[in-house]
Design a protein around this motif. Structure first.
Motif, short mmCIF file in Angstrom:
data_model
loop_
_atom_site.label_atom_id
_atom_site.label_comp_id
_atom_site.label_asym_id
_atom_site.label_seq_id
_atom_site.Cartn_x
_atom_site.Cartn_y
_atom_site.Cartn_z
N LEU A 20 34.24 73.97 52.12
CA LEU A 20 34.06 75.22 51.81
C LEU A 20 33.80 75.92 50.51
O LEU A 20 32.70 76.70 50.27
CB LEU A 20 35.26 75.83 52.48
N ARG A 21 34.51 75.36 49.63
CA ARG A 21 34.27 75.67 48.19
C ARG A 21 32.91 75.39 47.81
O ARG A 21 32.27 76.17 46.99
CB ARG A 21 35.34 75.47 47.27
N LEU A 24 30.33 77.42 48.98
CA LEU A 24 30.27 78.82 48.30
C LEU A 24 29.54 78.68 46.92
O LEU A 24 28.86 79.52 46.47
CB LEU A 24 31.69 79.23 48.08
N ASP A 25 29.89 77.68 46.22
CA ASP A 25 29.22 77.15 44.93
C ASP A 25 27.99 77.05 44.88
O ASP A 25 26.94 77.29 44.21
CB ASP A 25 30.10 76.30 43.99
N ARG A 100 36.31 89.23 49.29
CA ARG A 100 36.56 88.27 50.43
C ARG A 100 35.23 88.41 51.51
O ARG A 100 34.52 87.53 52.06
CB ARG A 100 37.49 88.76 51.34
N ARG A 102 32.07 88.94 50.63
CA ARG A 102 30.84 88.39 50.04
C ARG A 102 31.18 87.00 50.25
O ARG A 102 30.26 86.31 50.38
CB ARG A 102 30.65 88.61 48.56
N ARG A 103 32.26 86.51 49.96
CA ARG A 103 32.38 84.85 50.41
C ARG A 103 32.32 84.65 51.72
O ARG A 103 31.79 83.60 52.14
CB ARG A 103 33.91 84.60 49.80
N TYR A 104 32.96 85.40 52.74
CA TYR A 104 32.87 84.98 54.13
C TYR A 104 31.31 85.18 54.36
O TYR A 104 30.62 84.26 55.18
CB TYR A 104 33.49 86.20 54.79
N THR A 106 28.64 84.90 52.36
CA THR A 106 28.03 83.68 51.86
C THR A 106 27.85 82.40 52.70
O THR A 106 26.87 81.88 52.95
CB THR A 106 28.48 83.42 50.43
N VAL A 107 28.86 82.18 53.35
CA VAL A 107 28.98 80.92 54.06
C VAL A 107 28.46 81.26 55.35
O VAL A 107 27.67 80.35 55.99
CB VAL A 107 30.34 80.80 54.32
N ASP A 110 24.73 81.34 55.48
CA ASP A 110 23.97 79.89 55.44
C ASP A 110 24.17 79.35 56.49
O ASP A 110 23.29 78.38 56.90
CB ASP A 110 25.04 79.25 54.29
#
Length: 221
Positions: A20-21, A24-25, A100, A102-104, A106-107, A110
């Motif tokens: 997951l990380r 995100l990266d 949170r 933006r992270r959610y 982003t995944v 994708d």
């Protein structure tokens, strides 16, 4: 009774979290099993032991997101609170924290791109919408039964809310100058009060929804 967790469960979770990380990266298409192995600090062969294909570990990431989201929704629905406040918990879960959100997304964005061509991914992205729809319809029907909401087509109301929530987050995600997440939250409150809350209690419902804006979030992506 749930099966006790063991070292293999812990290792599997570690791999999923690392993946997951990395998504995100780097983005879904750029991550390899070798990248995951390096992040976890193990051999590529060990990653393949738990997840024979790259797609398997990516599906496990999506499964984790769906599981967390469903647990959140179940908590919202069973809370000792009026229906309007339960809806506001869902709005807060989506709009309550910029980092949170933006992270959610982003995944999720994708994965949605992959879902166009990969039926297995499409199945899990469908689960995300199913979770939103199932629990939100449950809340709307509960509000109608209690007299807190007017009589409406619950499925239609939730479809409009979902379209609004998705659209607002995507606008914020790609057009940052258009509005902030606080404004997006308030737009959903406005919709709830205009479409669901009876005229006589609209001002009270608006106050309840806005007051609950500061509730803490539970799930982190």
């Amino acid at each position: 009774m749930a099966r006790p967790r063991n070292k293999e469960d812990a290792r599997r979770d570690e791999i999923v979290t690392a993946t997951l990380r990395l998504i995100l990266d780097m983005g879904y298409n750029q991550v390899t099993l070798a990248d995951i192995a390096e992040r976890v600090g193990v051999s590529k062969g060990l990653i393949s032991y738990y997840f024979p294909r790259k797609e398997d570990v990516f599906l496990a990431v999506l499964e984790q997101i769906v599981s967390r989201l469903t647990a959140d929704f179940e908590g919202f629905c069973t809370a000792d609170a009026p229906a309007a406040e339960k809806l506001s918990k869902i709005f807060t879960n989506l709009f309550g924290n910029q980092k949170r959100a933006r992270r959610y997304y982003t995944v999720v964005i994708d994965y949605m791109a992959q879902a166009i061509r990969q039926p297995e991914v499409q199945e899990y992205t469908q689960h995300i919408y199913t979770s939103y729809r199932t629990y939100m319809e449950r809340i709307v029907r509960e509000g109608m039964d209690s007299g807190e909401f007017r009589a409406v087509d619950a499925r239609r109301a939730v479809s409009m809310l979902l379209g609004m929530m998705d659209g607002l987050v995507l606008q914020w995600f790609f057009d940052r100058d258009s509005f902030d997440l606080d404004a997006a939250y308030e737009m959903c409150v406005d919709f709830t009060n205009v479409y669901l809350v009876p005229d006589g209690s609209r001002s009270d419902g608006d106050a309840r929804l806005l007051a609950s804006r500061s509730m803490p979030l539970s799930t982190e992506v």
